[in-house]
Design a protein around this motif. Structure first.
Motif, PDB file in Angstrom:
ATOM      1  N   MET A   1       0.854  -1.204   0.000  1.00  0.00           N
ATOM      2  CA  MET A   1       0.000   0.000   0.000  1.00  0.00           C
ATOM      3  C   MET A   1       0.881   1.242   0.000  1.00  0.00           C
ATOM      4  O   MET A   1       1.834   1.346   0.763  1.00  0.00           O
ATOM      5  CB  MET A   1      -0.886   0.006   1.255  1.00  0.00           C
ATOM      6  N   LYS A   2       0.561   2.183  -0.832  1.00  0.00           N
ATOM      7  CA  LYS A   2       1.364   3.395  -0.973  1.00  0.00           C
ATOM      8  C   LYS A   2       0.907   4.418   0.045  1.00  0.00           C
ATOM      9  O   LYS A   2      -0.131   5.039  -0.105  1.00  0.00           O
ATOM     10  CB  LYS A   2       1.239   3.962  -2.376  1.00  0.00           C
ATOM     11  N   LEU A   3       1.685   4.594   1.116  1.00  0.00           N
ATOM     12  CA  LEU A   3       1.288   5.501   2.183  1.00  0.00           C
ATOM     13  C   LEU A   3       2.153   6.748   2.232  1.00  0.00           C
ATOM     14  O   LEU A   3       1.897   7.656   3.009  1.00  0.00           O
ATOM     15  CB  LEU A   3       1.357   4.774   3.535  1.00  0.00           C
ATOM     16  N   ASN A   4       3.208   6.807   1.447  1.00  0.00           N
ATOM     17  CA  ASN A   4       4.071   7.988   1.432  1.00  0.00           C
ATOM     18  C   ASN A   4       3.727   8.884   0.265  1.00  0.00           C
ATOM     19  O   ASN A   4       3.434   8.418  -0.830  1.00  0.00           O
ATOM     20  CB  ASN A   4       5.538   7.579   1.328  1.00  0.00           C
ATOM     21  N   SER A   5       3.782  10.172   0.509  1.00  0.00           N
ATOM     22  CA  SER A   5       3.437  11.131  -0.542  1.00  0.00           C
ATOM     23  C   SER A   5       4.616  11.352  -1.479  1.00  0.00           C
ATOM     24  O   SER A   5       5.779  11.231  -1.113  1.00  0.00           O
ATOM     25  CB  SER A   5       3.042  12.461   0.102  1.00  0.00           C
ATOM     26  N   SER A   6       4.282  11.721  -2.726  1.00  0.00           N
ATOM     27  CA  SER A   6       5.332  12.111  -3.666  1.00  0.00           C
ATOM     28  C   SER A   6       5.678  13.578  -3.507  1.00  0.00           C
ATOM     29  O   SER A   6       6.543  14.090  -4.188  1.00  0.00           O
ATOM     30  CB  SER A   6       4.852  11.842  -5.097  1.00  0.00           C
ATOM     31  N   TYR A   7       4.988  14.267  -2.557  1.00  0.00           N
ATOM     32  CA  TYR A   7       5.317  15.660  -2.317  1.00  0.00           C
ATOM     33  C   TYR A   7       6.630  15.749  -1.558  1.00  0.00           C
ATOM     34  O   TYR A   7       7.002  14.876  -0.781  1.00  0.00           O
ATOM     35  CB  TYR A   7       4.215  16.336  -1.497  1.00  0.00           C
ATOM     36  N   ALA A   8       7.330  16.844  -1.785  1.00  0.00           N
ATOM     37  CA  ALA A   8       8.593  17.057  -1.087  1.00  0.00           C
ATOM     38  C   ALA A   8       8.338  17.176   0.401  1.00  0.00           C
ATOM     39  O   ALA A   8       7.494  17.923   0.832  1.00  0.00           O
ATOM     40  CB  ALA A   8       9.271  18.333  -1.613  1.00  0.00           C
ATOM     41  N   ARG A   9       9.068  16.420   1.179  1.00  0.00           N
ATOM     42  CA  ARG A   9       8.963  16.520   2.625  1.00  0.00           C
ATOM     43  C   ARG A   9       9.965  17.546   3.132  1.00  0.00           C
ATOM     44  O   ARG A   9      11.059  17.682   2.602  1.00  0.00           O
ATOM     45  CB  ARG A   9       9.294  15.191   3.299  1.00  0.00           C
ATOM     46  N   SER A  10       9.604  18.212   4.223  1.00  0.00           N
ATOM     47  CA  SER A  10      10.584  19.019   4.933  1.00  0.00           C
ATOM     48  C   SER A  10      11.278  18.110   5.930  1.00  0.00           C
ATOM     49  O   SER A  10      10.679  17.221   6.492  1.00  0.00           O
ATOM     50  CB  SER A  10       9.892  20.156   5.691  1.00  0.00           C
ATOM     51  N   VAL A 395     -14.153  -0.200   5.320  1.00  0.00           N
ATOM     52  CA  VAL A 395     -12.896   0.429   4.913  1.00  0.00           C
ATOM     53  C   VAL A 395     -13.080   1.101   3.562  1.00  0.00           C
ATOM     54  O   VAL A 395     -13.584   0.493   2.620  1.00  0.00           O
ATOM     55  CB  VAL A 395     -11.742  -0.600   4.822  1.00  0.00           C
ATOM     56  N   SER A 396     -12.691   2.361   3.492  1.00  0.00           N
ATOM     57  CA  SER A 396     -12.647   3.063   2.205  1.00  0.00           C
ATOM     58  C   SER A 396     -11.267   3.679   2.043  1.00  0.00           C
ATOM     59  O   SER A 396     -10.491   3.739   3.000  1.00  0.00           O
ATOM     60  CB  SER A 396     -13.732   4.144   2.129  1.00  0.00           C
ATOM     61  N   ALA A 397     -10.961   4.133   0.851  1.00  0.00           N
ATOM     62  CA  ALA A 397      -9.631   4.710   0.587  1.00  0.00           C
ATOM     63  C   ALA A 397      -9.758   5.869  -0.391  1.00  0.00           C
ATOM     64  O   ALA A 397     -10.544   5.824  -1.328  1.00  0.00           O
ATOM     65  CB  ALA A 397      -8.679   3.652   0.039  1.00  0.00           C
ATOM     66  N   LYS A 398      -8.943   6.893  -0.150  1.00  0.00           N
ATOM     67  CA  LYS A 398      -8.965   8.110  -0.969  1.00  0.00           C
ATOM     68  C   LYS A 398      -7.584   8.349  -1.564  1.00  0.00           C
ATOM     69  O   LYS A 398      -6.562   8.257  -0.876  1.00  0.00           O
ATOM     70  CB  LYS A 398      -9.369   9.317  -0.111  1.00  0.00           C
ATOM     71  N   SER A 399      -7.551   8.680  -2.849  1.00  0.00           N
ATOM     72  CA  SER A 399      -6.318   9.079  -3.516  1.00  0.00           C
ATOM     73  C   SER A 399      -6.672  10.107  -4.572  1.00  0.00           C
ATOM     74  O   SER A 399      -7.546   9.864  -5.412  1.00  0.00           O
ATOM     75  CB  SER A 399      -5.617   7.880  -4.158  1.00  0.00           C
ATOM     76  N   GLY A 400      -6.004  11.266  -4.510  1.00  0.00           N
ATOM     77  CA  GLY A 400      -6.340  12.314  -5.451  1.00  0.00           C
ATOM     78  C   GLY A 400      -7.804  12.690  -5.339  1.00  0.00           C
ATOM     79  O   GLY A 400      -8.306  12.971  -4.268  1.00  0.00           O
ATOM     80  N   ARG A 401      -8.507  12.635  -6.447  1.00  0.00           N
ATOM     81  CA  ARG A 401      -9.917  13.009  -6.424  1.00  0.00           C
ATOM     82  C   ARG A 401     -10.842  11.798  -6.281  1.00  0.00           C
ATOM     83  O   ARG A 401     -12.065  11.934  -6.278  1.00  0.00           O
ATOM     84  CB  ARG A 401     -10.274  13.781  -7.701  1.00  0.00           C
ATOM     85  N   PHE A 402     -10.267  10.612  -6.132  1.00  0.00           N
ATOM     86  CA  PHE A 402     -11.065   9.392  -6.123  1.00  0.00           C
ATOM     87  C   PHE A 402     -11.192   8.785  -4.728  1.00  0.00           C
ATOM     88  O   PHE A 402     -10.251   8.805  -3.934  1.00  0.00           O
ATOM     89  CB  PHE A 402     -10.448   8.346  -7.071  1.00  0.00           C
ATOM     90  N   ARG A 403     -12.373   8.203  -4.461  1.00  0.00           N
ATOM     91  CA  ARG A 403     -12.595   7.407  -3.263  1.00  0.00           C
ATOM     92  C   ARG A 403     -13.189   6.064  -3.662  1.00  0.00           C
ATOM     93  O   ARG A 403     -14.162   6.017  -4.429  1.00  0.00           O
ATOM     94  CB  ARG A 403     -13.541   8.093  -2.273  1.00  0.00           C
ATOM     95  N   MET A 404     -12.614   4.997  -3.102  1.00  0.00           N
ATOM     96  CA  MET A 404     -13.231   3.676  -3.227  1.00  0.00           C
ATOM     97  C   MET A 404     -13.959   3.385  -1.939  1.00  0.00           C
ATOM     98  O   MET A 404     -13.374   3.474  -0.843  1.00  0.00           O
ATOM     99  CB  MET A 404     -12.187   2.592  -3.507  1.00  0.00           C
ATOM    100  N   ASP A 405     -15.247   3.062  -2.016  1.00  0.00           N
ATOM    101  CA  ASP A 405     -16.018   2.842  -0.803  1.00  0.00           C
ATOM    102  C   ASP A 405     -15.824   1.421  -0.285  1.00  0.00           C
ATOM    103  O   ASP A 405     -15.099   0.603  -0.887  1.00  0.00           O
ATOM    104  CB  ASP A 405     -17.490   3.190  -1.019  1.00  0.00           C
ATOM    105  N   ALA A 431      -8.643   2.164  -9.629  1.00  0.00           N
ATOM    106  CA  ALA A 431      -9.491   1.213  -8.913  1.00  0.00           C
ATOM    107  C   ALA A 431      -8.665   0.047  -8.392  1.00  0.00           C
ATOM    108  O   ALA A 431      -8.851  -0.394  -7.245  1.00  0.00           O
ATOM    109  CB  ALA A 431     -10.603   0.716  -9.835  1.00  0.00           C
ATOM    110  N   ALA A 432      -7.746  -0.451  -9.193  1.00  0.00           N
ATOM    111  CA  ALA A 432      -6.910  -1.576  -8.772  1.00  0.00           C
ATOM    112  C   ALA A 432      -5.990  -1.175  -7.614  1.00  0.00           C
ATOM    113  O   ALA A 432      -5.787  -1.951  -6.662  1.00  0.00           O
ATOM    114  CB  ALA A 432      -6.093  -2.084  -9.955  1.00  0.00           C
ATOM    115  N   GLN A 433      -5.415   0.034  -7.697  1.00  0.00           N
ATOM    116  CA  GLN A 433      -4.521   0.505  -6.636  1.00  0.00           C
ATOM    117  C   GLN A 433      -5.263   0.644  -5.305  1.00  0.00           C
ATOM    118  O   GLN A 433      -4.764   0.223  -4.244  1.00  0.00           O
ATOM    119  CB  GLN A 433      -3.900   1.842  -7.032  1.00  0.00           C
ATOM    120  N   LEU A 434      -6.452   1.233  -5.343  1.00  0.00           N
ATOM    121  CA  LEU A 434      -7.199   1.434  -4.103  1.00  0.00           C
ATOM    122  C   LEU A 434      -7.729   0.110  -3.559  1.00  0.00           C
ATOM    123  O   LEU A 434      -7.770  -0.093  -2.335  1.00  0.00           O
ATOM    124  CB  LEU A 434      -8.342   2.419  -4.338  1.00  0.00           C
ATOM    125  N   LYS A 435      -8.111  -0.780  -4.430  1.00  0.00           N
ATOM    126  CA  LYS A 435      -8.562  -2.095  -3.984  1.00  0.00           C
ATOM    127  C   LYS A 435      -7.433  -2.830  -3.274  1.00  0.00           C
ATOM    128  O   LYS A 435      -7.645  -3.466  -2.231  1.00  0.00           O
ATOM    129  CB  LYS A 435      -9.062  -2.903  -5.185  1.00  0.00           C
TER     130      LYS A 435
END
Length: 611
Positions: A1-10, A395-405, A431-435
């Motif tokens: 599961m991808k839990l780390n952001s691709s945004y620059a961390r401080s 359990v649901s999951a959100k990524s970007g603008r999408f939510r899988m219920d 859908a596959a990533q969130l599943k």
């Protein structure tokens, strides 16, 4: 599961002291660069001026319960001003209910990892091997305090005084039965509140923030409204008691209008108290260098306007887990900053620690990430981090603008907040990533998390008092709980010697303890002899004095409550008992009942006696 952001961390900065630049120096496109340079200098300096931090968390207030978010049914100008003066998240996520959100804020980790699986009777406790935001700020030289609804454990060291907070005033339960002059606690000792509870909690926070000290403060202010019972002062109720609602829920036939009116009145009372807090920061000259955070613990506690989103409190759909999150720091954060990436309660710990220039106290790996650069207005990359929401096997999951219920359906939340159109076929990769993320969460985070073998710690050598409430006990015989919701409940119908109340408990060290019981007893039923025992230790005493009480709360309720009413409790000292360290069953029973009833029981207090 991808839990780390691709945004620059401080990076996490060590604390230091450096004179902060004035707000006027932060202007135009250079602001972000100046912020980064300042933070780098702060990390190298031994003299950086640490910011104060005030975190305000409301209870059962949904995303839509602010005029900031378009609700014309009420007005929340002080909270709205936080967004105007600082940053606001467009999408910020919490848990579907109270104690899990608090645990995720405190630890930066998903709540099942810390043993939180329920909202009462011990399931709300945060495991003792978890490190909290309070621990980090205390270690960083801050005066730390929590005022309000704790809801992550009562008996020390689950208590806030054992989780990094030097000062605590409020209650540790999941909800409270009376908001007017209630029985509360101050650092473990029972006290009586002063007036309406939200006003009272604010008074204590103001006194703490005003105190003269060279140390900065970290104040956690978890209000307990608009959670039921629906009690609010006349000043706010009178505005709403006959008010016509302009906006309605997506399912208007399910609305309970009196309940909505009470909730909105309570939200406006919260806003008034937020205004008091901001005013005192201005008056003391601390506003510019104080980080103020405002968010809510779950979706709304009723069917009311919430921006057309699906779900409310208890749901893992968008409306059950989306919260406002506002962050103001005048000398650093640009006015009106909009944070367009997804954030969550798990992110506040690493983010605030970094903003304060603190090195996080060593602990377990975090699920949350530092979003300070996004708050300052500088981030890069795609918003593809996955944020998981969970409650009661949903359990649901959100990524970007999408939510899988929880049923595996994918929705474009930005275009379809009501979750009406499944777009899995149009976006098969997402859908596959969130599943997969949901499957991994179930396997690696949820597995066995609610198999609770923890006894209640009833005596700790490092803390003078232990509260053992009816909420945590088990009734035997004819004894009944005053309500099906254990929080703020009591035991009643205690009539004979076959009845008992027990707690699965552990004493951590040998010691002598004075025992005090909070109870009521009708006139004519006094005289029962009761016994408290734990393994080989026993103590007997007599309920020598009657203390009758009617049920308290109905007269103050704006709508009929679902939870237990309260009583006007009194206390008796039963005597002293010597405990040996170890696990066992703490048992309270009657050995003699001369009247019709023994007592109604609310709370057992143990006070360590060094003699």
């Amino acid at each position: 599961m991808k839990l780390n952001s691709s945004y620059a961390r401080s990076s996490e900065f060590t604390s230091g002291r450096l004179q902060l630049p004035r707000r006027s120096q932060f202007a135009g496109r250079c602001r972000g660069l100046v912020v980064v340079v300042w933070l780098m200098l702060a990390s190298m300096s031994a003299n950086a001026q640490k910011p104060n931090v005030l975190v305000i968390l409301t209870d059962d207030q949904g995303w839509g319960d602010l005029s900031l978010n378009g609700n014309t049914n009420l007005s929340t100008p002080n909270i709205d001003q936080l967004a105007a003066d600082g940053a606001s998240f467009e999408r910020f996520y919490v848990c579907p209910v109270c104690s899990p959100t608090r645990a995720e804020f405190l630890t930066g980790r998903y709540h099942p990892r810390g043993g939180v699986y329920s909202t009462s009777a011990g399931g709300e406790r945060l495991d003792l091997d978890e490190v909290t935001i309070g621990d980090t700020f205390k270690a960083g030289g801050y005066r730390t305090a929590a005022f309000g609804k704790w809801h992550n454990g009562m008996q020390y060291p689950y208590h806030p005084n054992g989780r990094g907070f030097d000062e605590f005033y409020g209650f540790c339960s999941g909800h409270w039965g009376n908001y007017w002059n209630p029985m509360l606690e101050h650092n473990g000792e029972i006290v009586k509140g002063n007036g309406f509870i939200i006003d009272d909690l604010t008074d204590h926070a103001i006194d703490f923030m005003k105190a003269d000290s060279e140390e900065p403060f970290f104040v956690y202010l978890p209000y307990n409204t608009p959670h039921s019972p629906m009690q609010v002062p006349d000043r706010w109720w009178n505005k709403f008691k006959d008010a016509e609602l302009k906006l309605h829920n997506r399912e208007p036939k399910k609305e309970d209008v009196p309940h909505i009116r009470a909730a909105l009145a309570m939200c406006e009372n919260v806003d008034w108290n937020v205004g008091r807090l901001l005013k005192i920061l201005d008056e003391t000259g601390k506003a510019d260098n104080t980080i103020v955070v405002y968010f809510c613990d779950n979706g709304p506690n009723g069917v009311r306007w919430n921006g057309g989103m699906k779900g409310r409190k208890g749901s893992t759909d968008e409306g059950g887990v989306r919260s406002p999150c506002l962050i103001r720091w005048p000398i650093i954060i640009p006015r009106g900053q909009r944070v367009r990436i997804n954030g969550a309660a798990i992110d506040l710990y690493p983010t605030l620690a970094n903003m304060a220039g603190l090195k996080r106290v060593n602990g377990k790996p975090l699920d949350g990430i530092d979003l300070s650069m996004a708050i300052y207005g500088h981030h890069r990359g795609n918003d593809d981090r996955i944020i998981v929401s969970h409650w009661r096997n949903r359990v649901s999951a959100k990524s970007g603008r999408f939510r899988m219920d929880t049923d595996g359906k994918l929705f474009d939340i930005h275009a379809d907040g009501g979750q009406t159109k499944n777009v899995s076929s149009q976006h098969p990769t997402t859908a596959a990533q969130l599943k997969t993320a949901i499957k991994d969460y179930r396997a690696n985070v949820l597995a066995g998390y609610d198999d609770d073998q923890r006894p209640f710690v009833i005596a700790h050598p490092d803390y003078p008092v232990t509260q053992i409430p009816a909420r945590d006990g088990k009734a035997h015989g004819g004894i009944k709980r005053s309500n099906r919701f254990p929080n703020s409940s009591f035991f009643t119908n205690w009539t004979n010697t076959d009845d008992s109340i027990t707690w699965d408990a552990e004493v951590l060290a040998d010691g002598n303890y004075e025992v005090e019981i909070y109870y009521t007893c009708p006139a004519g039923d006094e005289g029962s002899e009761i016994e408290l025992s734990f393994n080989d230790s026993k103590l007997r005493g007599t309920v020598a004095k009657a203390h009758p009480s009617k049920l308290v709360g109905a007269a103050e309720d704006r709508v009929e409550r679902a939870e237990s009413y309260e009583q006007n409790w009194t206390s008796i000292k039963l005597g002293k008992i010597a405990f040996d360290a170890g696990q066992g069953t703490l048992t309270l029973k009657a050995v003699k009942v001369p009247g019709k009833t023994v007592m109604d029981f609310r709370l057992l207090m143990l006070r360590h006696k060094k003699d």
